[in-house]
Design an enzyme around this catalytic site. Structure first.
Site, PDB file in Angstrom:
ATOM      1  N   LYS A 149     -70.409 -17.698  20.221  1.00  0.00           N
ATOM      2  CA  LYS A 149     -69.913 -18.022  18.873  1.00  0.00           C
ATOM      3  C   LYS A 149     -70.943 -17.825  17.758  1.00  0.00           C
ATOM      4  O   LYS A 149     -70.790 -18.352  16.654  1.00  0.00           O
ATOM      5  CB  LYS A 149     -69.340 -19.459  18.790  1.00  0.00           C
ATOM      6  CG  LYS A 149     -68.408 -19.856  19.895  1.00  0.00           C
ATOM      7  CD  LYS A 149     -67.436 -18.795  20.310  1.00  0.00           C
ATOM      8  CE  LYS A 149     -66.385 -18.465  19.279  1.00  0.00           C
ATOM      9  NZ  LYS A 149     -65.512 -17.346  19.783  1.00  0.00           N
ATOM     10  N   TRP A 154     -68.813  -9.709  15.348  1.00  0.00           N
ATOM     11  CA  TRP A 154     -69.195  -9.161  14.043  1.00  0.00           C
ATOM     12  C   TRP A 154     -70.286  -8.106  14.228  1.00  0.00           C
ATOM     13  O   TRP A 154     -70.182  -6.975  13.718  1.00  0.00           O
ATOM     14  CB  TRP A 154     -69.697 -10.326  13.180  1.00  0.00           C
ATOM     15  CG  TRP A 154     -70.006 -10.020  11.768  1.00  0.00           C
ATOM     16  CD1 TRP A 154     -69.746  -8.863  11.084  1.00  0.00           C
ATOM     17  CD2 TRP A 154     -70.643 -10.907  10.828  1.00  0.00           C
ATOM     18  NE1 TRP A 154     -70.179  -8.981   9.795  1.00  0.00           N
ATOM     19  CE2 TRP A 154     -70.729 -10.226   9.615  1.00  0.00           C
ATOM     20  CE3 TRP A 154     -71.128 -12.213  10.924  1.00  0.00           C
ATOM     21  CZ2 TRP A 154     -71.297 -10.806   8.484  1.00  0.00           C
ATOM     22  CZ3 TRP A 154     -71.690 -12.799   9.809  1.00  0.00           C
ATOM     23  CH2 TRP A 154     -71.775 -12.096   8.588  1.00  0.00           C
ATOM     24  N   LYS A 208     -72.719  -6.209  25.871  1.00  0.00           N
ATOM     25  CA  LYS A 208     -72.748  -7.570  25.303  1.00  0.00           C
ATOM     26  C   LYS A 208     -73.155  -8.563  26.384  1.00  0.00           C
ATOM     27  O   LYS A 208     -72.769  -8.405  27.540  1.00  0.00           O
ATOM     28  CB  LYS A 208     -71.340  -7.918  24.784  1.00  0.00           C
ATOM     29  CG  LYS A 208     -71.068  -9.423  24.600  1.00  0.00           C
ATOM     30  CD  LYS A 208     -69.636  -9.713  24.174  1.00  0.00           C
ATOM     31  CE  LYS A 208     -69.326 -11.207  24.231  1.00  0.00           C
ATOM     32  NZ  LYS A 208     -67.982 -11.567  23.768  1.00  0.00           N
ATOM     33  N   HIS A 210     -74.058 -13.097  26.868  1.00  0.00           N
ATOM     34  CA  HIS A 210     -74.403 -14.429  26.353  1.00  0.00           C
ATOM     35  C   HIS A 210     -75.486 -15.068  27.241  1.00  0.00           C
ATOM     36  O   HIS A 210     -75.759 -16.268  27.122  1.00  0.00           O
ATOM     37  CB  HIS A 210     -73.184 -15.356  26.368  1.00  0.00           C
ATOM     38  CG  HIS A 210     -72.148 -15.064  25.322  1.00  0.00           C
ATOM     39  ND1 HIS A 210     -72.447 -14.638  24.056  1.00  0.00           N
ATOM     40  CD2 HIS A 210     -70.786 -15.164  25.361  1.00  0.00           C
ATOM     41  CE1 HIS A 210     -71.324 -14.479  23.359  1.00  0.00           C
ATOM     42  NE2 HIS A 210     -70.306 -14.784  24.122  1.00  0.00           N
ATOM     43  N   SER A 240     -67.525 -23.957  16.103  1.00  0.00           N
ATOM     44  CA  SER A 240     -66.816 -22.739  16.461  1.00  0.00           C
ATOM     45  C   SER A 240     -66.475 -22.729  17.956  1.00  0.00           C
ATOM     46  O   SER A 240     -65.365 -22.383  18.356  1.00  0.00           O
ATOM     47  CB  SER A 240     -67.682 -21.525  16.098  1.00  0.00           C
ATOM     48  OG  SER A 240     -67.014 -20.334  16.390  1.00  0.00           O
ATOM     49  N   VAL A 333     -61.509  -8.468   6.509  1.00  0.00           N
ATOM     50  CA  VAL A 333     -60.982  -7.218   7.090  1.00  0.00           C
ATOM     51  C   VAL A 333     -60.936  -7.326   8.613  1.00  0.00           C
ATOM     52  O   VAL A 333     -59.936  -6.973   9.242  1.00  0.00           O
ATOM     53  CB  VAL A 333     -61.813  -5.999   6.614  1.00  0.00           C
ATOM     54  CG1 VAL A 333     -61.391  -4.735   7.339  1.00  0.00           C
ATOM     55  CG2 VAL A 333     -61.655  -5.822   5.103  1.00  0.00           C
ATOM     56  N   ARG A 359     -61.796 -17.553  12.751  1.00  0.00           N
ATOM     57  CA  ARG A 359     -61.349 -18.863  12.282  1.00  0.00           C
ATOM     58  C   ARG A 359     -61.721 -19.068  10.813  1.00  0.00           C
ATOM     59  O   ARG A 359     -60.870 -19.019   9.937  1.00  0.00           O
ATOM     60  CB  ARG A 359     -62.010 -19.923  13.184  1.00  0.00           C
ATOM     61  CG  ARG A 359     -61.363 -21.299  13.198  1.00  0.00           C
ATOM     62  CD  ARG A 359     -62.157 -22.213  14.110  1.00  0.00           C
ATOM     63  NE  ARG A 359     -63.565 -22.234  13.723  1.00  0.00           N
ATOM     64  CZ  ARG A 359     -64.099 -23.044  12.803  1.00  0.00           C
ATOM     65  NH1 ARG A 359     -63.342 -23.939  12.194  1.00  0.00           N
ATOM     66  NH2 ARG A 359     -65.387 -22.979  12.507  1.00  0.00           N
ATOM     67  N   GLY A 361     -65.400 -18.239   9.615  1.00  0.00           N
ATOM     68  CA  GLY A 361     -66.451 -17.263   9.315  1.00  0.00           C
ATOM     69  C   GLY A 361     -67.362 -17.696   8.186  1.00  0.00           C
ATOM     70  O   GLY A 361     -67.813 -16.869   7.405  1.00  0.00           O
TER      71      GLY A 361
HETATM   72  N1  LIG Z   1     -67.075 -10.417  10.008  1.00  0.00           N
HETATM   73  C1  LIG Z   1     -67.376 -11.695  10.229  1.00  0.00           C
HETATM   74  N2  LIG Z   1     -68.003 -12.420   9.263  1.00  0.00           N
HETATM   75  C2  LIG Z   1     -68.309 -13.714   9.468  1.00  0.00           C
HETATM   76  N3  LIG Z   1     -68.004 -14.377  10.609  1.00  0.00           N
HETATM   77  C3  LIG Z   1     -67.381 -13.691  11.586  1.00  0.00           C
HETATM   78  C4  LIG Z   1     -67.038 -12.336  11.445  1.00  0.00           C
HETATM   79  N4  LIG Z   1     -66.422 -11.946  12.591  1.00  0.00           N
HETATM   80  C5  LIG Z   1     -66.379 -13.016  13.387  1.00  0.00           C
HETATM   81  N5  LIG Z   1     -66.949 -14.076  12.795  1.00  0.00           N
HETATM   82  C6  LIG Z   1     -67.058 -15.442  13.295  1.00  0.00           C
HETATM   83  O1  LIG Z   1     -67.913 -15.489  14.418  1.00  0.00           O
HETATM   84  C7  LIG Z   1     -67.452 -16.536  15.305  1.00  0.00           C
HETATM   85  C8  LIG Z   1     -67.121 -15.913  16.637  1.00  0.00           C
HETATM   86  O2  LIG Z   1     -68.345 -15.661  17.268  1.00  0.00           O
HETATM   87  P1  LIG Z   1     -68.530 -14.620  18.425  1.00  0.00           P
HETATM   88  O3  LIG Z   1     -67.984 -13.308  18.020  1.00  0.00           O
HETATM   89  O4  LIG Z   1     -69.968 -14.686  18.796  1.00  0.00           O
HETATM   90  O5  LIG Z   1     -67.628 -15.207  19.582  1.00  0.00           O
HETATM   91  S1  LIG Z   1     -67.773 -14.874  21.132  1.00  0.00           S
HETATM   92  O6  LIG Z   1     -68.895 -15.674  21.619  1.00  0.00           O
HETATM   93  O7  LIG Z   1     -67.990 -13.450  21.313  1.00  0.00           O
HETATM   94  O8  LIG Z   1     -66.486 -15.348  21.704  1.00  0.00           O
HETATM   95  C9  LIG Z   1     -66.250 -17.149  14.625  1.00  0.00           C
HETATM   96  O9  LIG Z   1     -66.783 -18.194  13.811  1.00  0.00           O
HETATM   97  P2  LIG Z   1     -65.931 -19.450  13.259  1.00  0.00           P
HETATM   98  O10 LIG Z   1     -65.002 -18.893  12.229  1.00  0.00           O
HETATM   99  O11 LIG Z   1     -66.934 -20.367  12.655  1.00  0.00           O
HETATM  100  O12 LIG Z   1     -65.222 -20.055  14.430  1.00  0.00           O
HETATM  101  C10 LIG Z   1     -65.748 -16.000  13.813  1.00  0.00           C
HETATM  102  O13 LIG Z   1     -64.899 -16.347  12.756  1.00  0.00           O
END
Ligand SMILES: Nc1ncnc2c1ncn2[C@@H]1O[C@H](COP(=O)(O)OS(=O)(=O)O)[C@@H](OP(=O)(O)O)[C@H]1O
Length: 397
Positions: A149, A154, A208, A210, A240, A333, A359, A361
């Site tokens: 998370k 991203w 990828k 973790h 998250s 987007v 969710r 972000g």
């Molecule tokens: N473009 C962009 N900008 C900002 N934030 C973003 C973006 N894409 C994904 N997110 C937010 O990243 C959180 C998901 O994290 P991960 O992608 O690491 O999840 S995972 O571990 O691969 O399942 C999750 O965070 P939260 O919204 O706080 O739950 C995503 O909303």
């Protein structure tokens, strides 16, 4: 009589010369027209299938997730099938999104857990650990490593856009999880495990993980593969992760919010302690080719952070492409991008109505969840766990 009925004739069915005896001329003309329409439709569908197959071949090898003729990687709606696992044969695996087609959800969605070297993993990962540990990395692999998370998806989208020179279409070729194998993620056959995907993927690969640093397969160090590590502040990660655990049936149930705060602090979540994870990778960063980034920095100034990634990848792009990447990888987007937002998975795996994968972000959302008392306890515990480390985080921007 062998005449077609209701336009369902098969291509090649010899209809016209055998099915019209004794029928009126008018009927025959309509029938002929129907057949021609039918054949035209079938030819068009065939052309679409060929074009889809060609699109797969056209994707540059460094990002393409499947070899031609396999079922498992590329997202291609025209090839959706309802084949049984047995019918796939011994070497055929499939993308997670097809789980629904196979009616496998109940069978496989049991988030049993088991520790590996004191770190909580799914039982499937634990059972497969020797194979994961012996994974063979390559010098031209790029690994995106994060605590869960922290901004993995991203970063994956940014990297993919960079590797494809800002070509959005190419980045739409498959789901995030099929474009970039999640190396330790283990699923039962016929579903694709990360290692299956990685081993079939042509180089150069983007992968990828973790995994905490001490559990990274040693071949990554030996081969000197490049690694981008992204860290996110503990409180937002926790929030998250809590919501993700509510909506994703492949990870353990988080329990109540109060319970989850304690579980997270104790590191009894999948992939273990956040504190050990971020510190471990921080210490490793000066000894290996690791670019250590922060989610909060990416949010504050995506351009600056993308430029760091470009430099690390030794890539040069125009200002126009850079702006395109910033736009395409913005939260709003990506939230609408089905190839990045995990909505192609069946709701029995991820139920976005409980909480969407994309969710909020936003840094600082933790303030909407922590009580004052929880926050004070968290901070005290945090200080102890992070004592002695030079690593600092911003919990808001
Ligand atoms: N473009 C962009 N900008 C900002 N934030 C973003 C973006 N894409 C994904 N997110 C937010 O990243 C959180 C998901 O994290 P991960 O992608 O690491 O999840 S995972 O571990 O691969 O399942 C999750 O965070 P939260 O919204 O706080 O739950 C995503 O909303």
């Amino acid at each position: 009589m062998r005449a077609f009925q209701g336009g369902h004739a098969q291509v090649g069915t010899p209809v016209l010369d055998t099915g019209l005896n004794g029928r009126r001329h008018e009927d025959a003309r309509t029938d002929r027209q129907n057949l021609e329409n039918q054949q035209a439709r079938q030819q068009q569908q065939q052309r679409q299938r060929e074009e889809a197959a060609k699109r797969v071949e056209d994707v540059p090898v460094h990002t393409c997730g499947a070899s031609k003729g396999t079922e498992q990687v590329i997202y291609d709606p025209s090839r959706q099938s309802r084949r049984s696992p047995e019918a796939l044969g011994p070497n055929r695996t499939m993308s997670l999104e097809k789980m629904k087609d196979l009616h496998l959800e109940g069978k496989y969605l049991q988030p049993e857990t088991q520790e590996v070297d004191g770190v909580l993993m799914t039982k499937l990962i634990s059972d497969n650990w020797d194979t994961i540990w012996n994974f063979q990395a390559k010098p031209d692999d790029l690994l995106i490593a994060t605590y869960a998370k922290a901004g993995t998806t991203w970063t994956q989208e940014i990297v993919d856009m960079i590797q494809n020179d800002g070509d959005v279409q190419k980045c739409q070729r498959a789901n995030t999880f099929d474009r970039h194998p999640f190396i330790e993620w283990t699923l039962p056959p016929p579903l694709n495990s990360g290692l299956d995907l990685a081993n079939k993927m042509p180089s150069p690969r983007t992968l990828k993980t973790h995994l905490p640093v001490q559990m990274l397969p040693p071949s990554f160090w030996k081969e000197n593969s490049k690694i981008i590590y992204v860290a996110r502040n503990a409180k937002d990660c926790l929030v998250s992760y809590y919501h993700f655990s509510r909506m994703n049936k492949m990870v353990p149930d988080p329990g109540t919010w109060e319970e989850y705060v304690e579980t997270f602090k104790a590191g009894k979540v999948l992939w273990g302690s956040w504190y050990d994870h971020v510190k471990g990778w921080w210490e490793a960063k000066d000894q290996h080719r690791i670019l250590y980034l922060f989610y909060e920095d990416m949010k504050e100034d995506p351009k600056r952070e993308i430029q760091k990634i470009l430099k690390f990848l030794e890539k040069d792009i125009s200002e126009e492409v850079l702006n395109k990447i910033i736009y395409h990888t913005s939260f709003d987007v990506m939230k609408e991008n089905p190839m990045a937002n995990y909505t192609t998975l069946p709701t029995s795996i991820m139920d976005h109505s409980i909480s969407p994968f994309m969710r909020k972000g936003m840094p600082g959302d933790w303030k909407n969840y922590f009580t004052v008392a929880q926050n004070e306890d968290f901070d005290k515990d945090y200080e102890k766990k992070m004592a002695g480390s030079t690593l600092t985080f911003r919990t808001e921007i």
